[in-house]
Write an enzyme that holds these catalytic residues in place. Sequence first.
Site, PDB file in Angstrom:
ATOM      1  CB  CYS A   1      -8.994   3.161   6.254  1.00 16.50           C
ATOM      2  SG  CYS A   1      -8.170   2.777   4.468  1.00 16.50           S
TER       3      CYS A   1
ATOM      4  CD  GLU B   1      -2.828  -1.152   2.439  1.00 22.00           C
ATOM      5  OE1 GLU B   1      -4.048  -0.793   2.068  1.00 22.00           O
ATOM      6  OE2 GLU B   1      -2.565  -1.123   3.617  1.00 22.00           O
TER       7      GLU B   1
HETATM    8 ZN   LIG Z   1      -7.742   4.213   3.107  1.00 22.49          ZN
END
Ligand SMILES: [Zn+2]
Length: 666
Positions: free
Chosen positions: A430, A346
């Site tokens: 998120c 990520e």
């Molecule tokens: Zn996120």
Amino acid sequence: MTASPSPRHATPNKSQGTGKPKLAFRPLPVPQVDVRGFWGDRAEAVATRTADILYDRCVAARMLEQIDPDQPSPGVVIPFHSPSPDEAASAGFTGSTVTTQMFWDSDLGKTIETAAYSLYRRKNPELEKKIDAVIDMYGRLQQEDGYLSSWYQRIQPGKRWTNLRDCHELYCAGHLIEGAVAYYQATGKRKLLDIMCRYADHIASVLGPEPGKKKGYCGHEEIELALVKLARVTGEQKYMELAKYFIDQRGQQPHYFDEEARARGADPKAYHFKTYEYSQSHIPVREQDKVVGHAVRAMYLYSGMADIATEYGDDTLRVALDRLWDDLTTKNLYITGGLGPSAHNEGFTSDYDLPNETAYAETCASVGLVFWASRMLGMGPNARYADMMERALYNGSISGLSLDGSLFFYENPLESRGKHNRWKWHRCPCCPPNIGRMVASIGSYFYSLADDALAVHLYGDSTARFDIAGTPVTLTQASRYPWDGAVEITVEPQAPVEFTLHLRVPAWSGNAGLAVNGETVDLEDLTSDGYAAIRRRWQKGDRVRLDLEMPIERLYANPEVRQDAGRVALSRGPLIYCVEATDNDNRLHRLTLPRTAGIEAHDEPDLLGGVVTLSATAQADAGDGWQDGLYRADPPARVETRLTAIPYFAWDNREPGEMLVWLRDG
Ligand SMILES: [Zn+2]
């Protein structure tokens, strides 16, 4: 209770600092700025839809069951990620395995924050009641000693403070602190703020530089910037000191994550991500010069570092931040302000590796860049940071939220074959509350205030109210920005008052003109670091007119970016454009934009909530004569076609289809 009964925006006492505070510009609190126009529409969508949706989806995900001590624990709802084989083989506690359920407290914290900022804009008694109930649950959940983590109290009791590397314990605390600060500022209710002060005091009793305390810090940064907010709102310097400790301790030897792994009977080398670069803890922060690892973590760390640099006047941090800023913006940033190309970590890979179709470019990472850039402005107005903040705001971050505020992107690619579409929710939710809270608090990114200066970083229809040298001032912007670069500013102090008004002159504006009360002013004379500084004794009704030319630009990538070689992107003002299938007759990869093509801008008030589109005569590879084969000696014929581009942030709000930012350059 530790927080003093101080005003909602206290200034911490800096006498314990290590240096002289910089000329500190602080963002205006959200309720002091009314936004209309472009950002008004976005903020309205969040206030009327997103804020409720976030709460409802947290409930549907069973988050409230986890935090409510009066309900049975839901147990493990989201399975643990599979550990790597060497992790699985290591003896002892298997805390290196992670489930996103561990950070439900953070999703709730950001949901509270979004709701809080939305309540400024639009009263919503029903939502406020629901949030009050969530806060009551946290109040009942909090332990005698102040500890508060729904995961460790309800799902893995007895394991607290055993795996800061992987398990987001302090990250969750940070988001609940940010939620608490926002909710206090929005409603005046201090219950969650007091809860989080007690928890922060507990954290300070467990972790810190003093003998006998753990020398830990969080694998996912966030607590640092949250503690700065807590210090600013309570006036308690001890929270600033704790934030500074977390920054200073990161990456020091002996490495805390090694020691912590050994303490729980695990091999430190049996680490899923192999390198502490993943969490920017490979070396002390002041020695870092490359943006590495998980992109959101990096942005949150640098945000916290910038806050501490500002509060303590710490140039050693500032120097490191400028190196990191250069590394990001000259080698590792998408043209949309997106960042972190790889899904694997990520995060970042290698310099100039910016694939378009597989771009991860998480919404949270772009939001994090906005956070970082805005905090760099705490050290004084500088368009180097503000231009990039604007780039990320208008492109790579708000692309993550549908125009109606109900659907979300996690990844923000720059090319799609039509299968990348918005989500209602995500296994790791998120991004939805992160973009929600950013849009709902957009007013505070517009302006920042120092003792005798106000800086205007962003333009758009808005009204700001602030006190300067003890005098209340109202400043109104009238503008159709970002569609038009004309900005009319009216300054209305209650009594005449002298201060400096800093106005950003974006690097993209070809020609800019400035007039004060109708008299043209030499902009170049007044401008440094990309801001024009107008110092005068302001009187009621003083008017400043800023005219920013908004040329349509063709932008090219550094030739080291292999994915963009031979390609061109279009921009106008702060907006990056893309082409979508629905507006174009041809498959997008067949299009070529000739260098000689004239590009026109069109006001389209009825399209996508009102946008300016770009169009040009382009060429397309014809499909004729290719029915029988894959390859041939003759190139395809070229036919003339019309190309229409829309702002990138607005893509995938109509029927699903292909999308492309980087067009073939002809
Ligand atoms: Zn996120």
